[in-house]
Write a protein that holds these residues in place. Sequence first.
Motif, PDB file in Angstrom:
ATOM      1  N   LEU A   1       2.078   6.922  11.693  1.00 33.80           N
ATOM      2  CA  LEU A   1       2.346   5.486  11.564  1.00 33.80           C
ATOM      3  C   LEU A   1       1.134   4.677  12.030  1.00 33.80           C
ATOM      4  N   ALA A   2       0.619   3.826  11.172  1.00 33.17           N
ATOM      5  CA  ALA A   2      -0.524   2.990  11.503  1.00 33.17           C
ATOM      6  C   ALA A   2      -0.133   2.006  12.614  1.00 33.17           C
ATOM      7  N   LEU A   3      -1.114   1.584  13.374  1.00 38.35           N
ATOM      8  CA  LEU A   3      -0.888   0.597  14.422  1.00 38.35           C
ATOM      9  C   LEU A   3      -0.242  -0.646  13.801  1.00 38.35           C
ATOM     10  N   GLY A   4       0.876  -1.069  14.345  1.00 39.81           N
ATOM     11  CA  GLY A   4       1.600  -2.204  13.790  1.00 39.81           C
ATOM     12  C   GLY A   4       2.482  -1.858  12.623  1.00 39.81           C
ATOM     13  N   GLY A   5       2.543  -0.561  12.262  1.00 34.32           N
ATOM     14  CA  GLY A   5       3.339  -0.124  11.126  1.00 34.32           C
ATOM     15  C   GLY A   5       4.827  -0.177  11.419  1.00 34.32           C
ATOM     16  N   LEU A   6       5.614  -0.012  10.389  1.00 34.36           N
ATOM     17  CA  LEU A   6       7.067  -0.117  10.479  1.00 34.36           C
ATOM     18  C   LEU A   6       7.709   1.218  10.139  1.00 34.36           C
ATOM     19  N   LEU A   7       8.640   1.619  10.984  1.00 34.33           N
ATOM     20  CA  LEU A   7       9.451   2.808  10.727  1.00 34.33           C
ATOM     21  C   LEU A   7      10.842   2.344  10.395  1.00 34.33           C
TER      22      LEU A   7
ATOM     23  N   VAL B   1       0.873  -1.186   0.000  1.00 33.55           N
ATOM     24  CA  VAL B   1       0.000   0.000   0.000  1.00 33.55           C
ATOM     25  C   VAL B   1       0.908   1.233   0.000  1.00 33.55           C
ATOM     26  N   TRP B   2       0.305   2.393   0.020  1.00 31.86           N
ATOM     27  CA  TRP B   2       1.081   3.633   0.020  1.00 31.86           C
ATOM     28  C   TRP B   2       2.011   3.686   1.224  1.00 31.86           C
ATOM     29  N   ALA B   3       3.263   4.029   0.971  1.00 34.14           N
ATOM     30  CA  ALA B   3       4.266   4.226   2.012  1.00 34.14           C
ATOM     31  C   ALA B   3       4.688   5.692   1.988  1.00 34.14           C
ATOM     32  N   LEU B   4       5.277   6.135   3.083  1.00 30.91           N
ATOM     33  CA  LEU B   4       5.767   7.501   3.182  1.00 30.91           C
ATOM     34  C   LEU B   4       7.285   7.490   3.264  1.00 30.91           C
ATOM     35  N   GLU B   5       7.926   8.200   2.352  1.00 28.81           N
ATOM     36  CA  GLU B   5       9.380   8.350   2.391  1.00 28.81           C
ATOM     37  C   GLU B   5       9.696   9.779   2.811  1.00 28.81           C
ATOM     38  N   ILE B   6      10.230   9.924   4.005  1.00 26.33           N
ATOM     39  CA  ILE B   6      10.597  11.235   4.522  1.00 26.33           C
ATOM     40  C   ILE B   6      12.011  11.556   4.054  1.00 26.33           C
ATOM     41  N   GLY B   7      12.157  12.714   3.435  1.00 31.99           N
ATOM     42  CA  GLY B   7      13.456  13.086   2.871  1.00 31.99           C
ATOM     43  C   GLY B   7      13.648  12.465   1.500  1.00 31.99           C
ATOM     44  N   VAL B   8      12.629  12.523   0.672  1.00 35.19           N
ATOM     45  CA  VAL B   8      12.673  11.885  -0.642  1.00 35.19           C
ATOM     46  C   VAL B   8      13.728  12.507  -1.553  1.00 35.19           C
ATOM     47  N   GLY B   9      14.093  13.746  -1.293  1.00 35.00           N
ATOM     48  CA  GLY B   9      15.127  14.398  -2.100  1.00 35.00           C
ATOM     49  C   GLY B   9      14.784  14.412  -3.571  1.00 35.00           C
ATOM     50  N   THR B  10      15.718  14.008  -4.404  1.00 36.06           N
ATOM     51  CA  THR B  10      15.516  13.997  -5.854  1.00 36.06           C
ATOM     52  C   THR B  10      14.900  12.682  -6.340  1.00 36.06           C
TER      53      THR B  10
ATOM     54  N   ILE C   1      14.293  16.446  17.255  1.00 30.87           N
ATOM     55  CA  ILE C   1      14.125  14.993  17.105  1.00 30.87           C
ATOM     56  C   ILE C   1      12.838  14.535  17.777  1.00 30.87           C
ATOM     57  N   GLU C   2      12.493  15.111  18.916  1.00 35.40           N
ATOM     58  CA  GLU C   2      11.237  14.744  19.581  1.00 35.40           C
ATOM     59  C   GLU C   2      10.040  15.116  18.717  1.00 35.40           C
ATOM     60  N   GLN C   3      10.050  16.325  18.163  1.00 34.20           N
ATOM     61  CA  GLN C   3       8.947  16.745  17.297  1.00 34.20           C
ATOM     62  C   GLN C   3       8.840  15.839  16.076  1.00 34.20           C
ATOM     63  N   ALA C   4       9.977  15.537  15.469  1.00 34.96           N
ATOM     64  CA  ALA C   4       9.976  14.683  14.283  1.00 34.96           C
ATOM     65  C   ALA C   4       9.427  13.301  14.606  1.00 34.96           C
ATOM     66  N   LEU C   5       9.936  12.681  15.664  1.00 34.86           N
ATOM     67  CA  LEU C   5       9.498  11.323  16.004  1.00 34.86           C
ATOM     68  C   LEU C   5       8.043  11.291  16.453  1.00 34.86           C
ATOM     69  N   GLN C   6       7.590  12.305  17.162  1.00 36.57           N
ATOM     70  CA  GLN C   6       6.175  12.355  17.555  1.00 36.57           C
ATOM     71  C   GLN C   6       5.278  12.489  16.330  1.00 36.57           C
ATOM     72  N   ASN C   7       5.698  13.304  15.376  1.00 38.35           N
ATOM     73  CA  ASN C   7       4.894  13.481  14.174  1.00 38.35           C
ATOM     74  C   ASN C   7       4.907  12.225  13.306  1.00 38.35           C
ATOM     75  N   ILE C   8       6.052  11.589  13.222  1.00 43.53           N
ATOM     76  CA  ILE C   8       6.124  10.324  12.493  1.00 43.53           C
ATOM     77  C   ILE C   8       5.206   9.302  13.160  1.00 43.53           C
ATOM     78  N   HIS C   9       5.265   9.220  14.466  1.00 44.06           N
ATOM     79  CA  HIS C   9       4.416   8.275  15.208  1.00 44.06           C
ATOM     80  C   HIS C   9       2.940   8.539  14.936  1.00 44.06           C
ATOM     81  N   LYS C  10       2.558   9.793  14.872  1.00 44.90           N
ATOM     82  CA  LYS C  10       1.172  10.172  14.582  1.00 44.90           C
ATOM     83  C   LYS C  10       0.727   9.628  13.220  1.00 44.90           C
TER      84      LYS C  10
END
Length: 161
Positions: free
Chosen positions: A155-161, A58-67, A144-153
């Motif tokens: 991330l689906a339950l059982g999702g993978l980071l 399914v759709w995944a999110l790539e943070i820092g996709v760059g070019t 880093i706390e803001q980034a990880l909290q937002n990523i967690h928000k």
Amino acid sequence: MSDSDKDKNPVPQGIEICFDLDAGTQEFYSDTTYYDYEFRSRTADIEFYQQHYLDCEVWALEIGVGTGRIAIPAIRSGAQIIGLDPHAGMLQAATKHREQLTKAQRTRLRFLNADVRDFDAGQQFNLITCPFNVLQHMYDHEDIEQALQNIHKHLALGGLL
């Protein structure tokens, strides 16, 4: 540095931070031709992320996709990715690279110009990746706390980071 900043990031007494943590970052990412040239031979990680994207199905999110160094090959293999990046120039280059894909492949790659600390993708993901050095650009505990909290928000339950 304000007193409140000193409280958040304690620095030993007598030591003053006298450098800009963002120095060079904007310039480095604004020259996307140089960026692509500099990392053209860095390919060992592409297969790793590509396999995770394909396993996700399914759709995944790539943070820092760059070019699109990682996303574009994954899309060619069948992945579906929303690529997030705070640098508009990087996303412009990624958009140009996306144009080299087939029409069907292009529909499986979207971009979001936003910062990892406060983006809102409007959905949760089973897979979120932060390839290369994304988290190394979080220069203090608050970032880093803001980034990880937002990523967690996002991330689906059982999702993978």
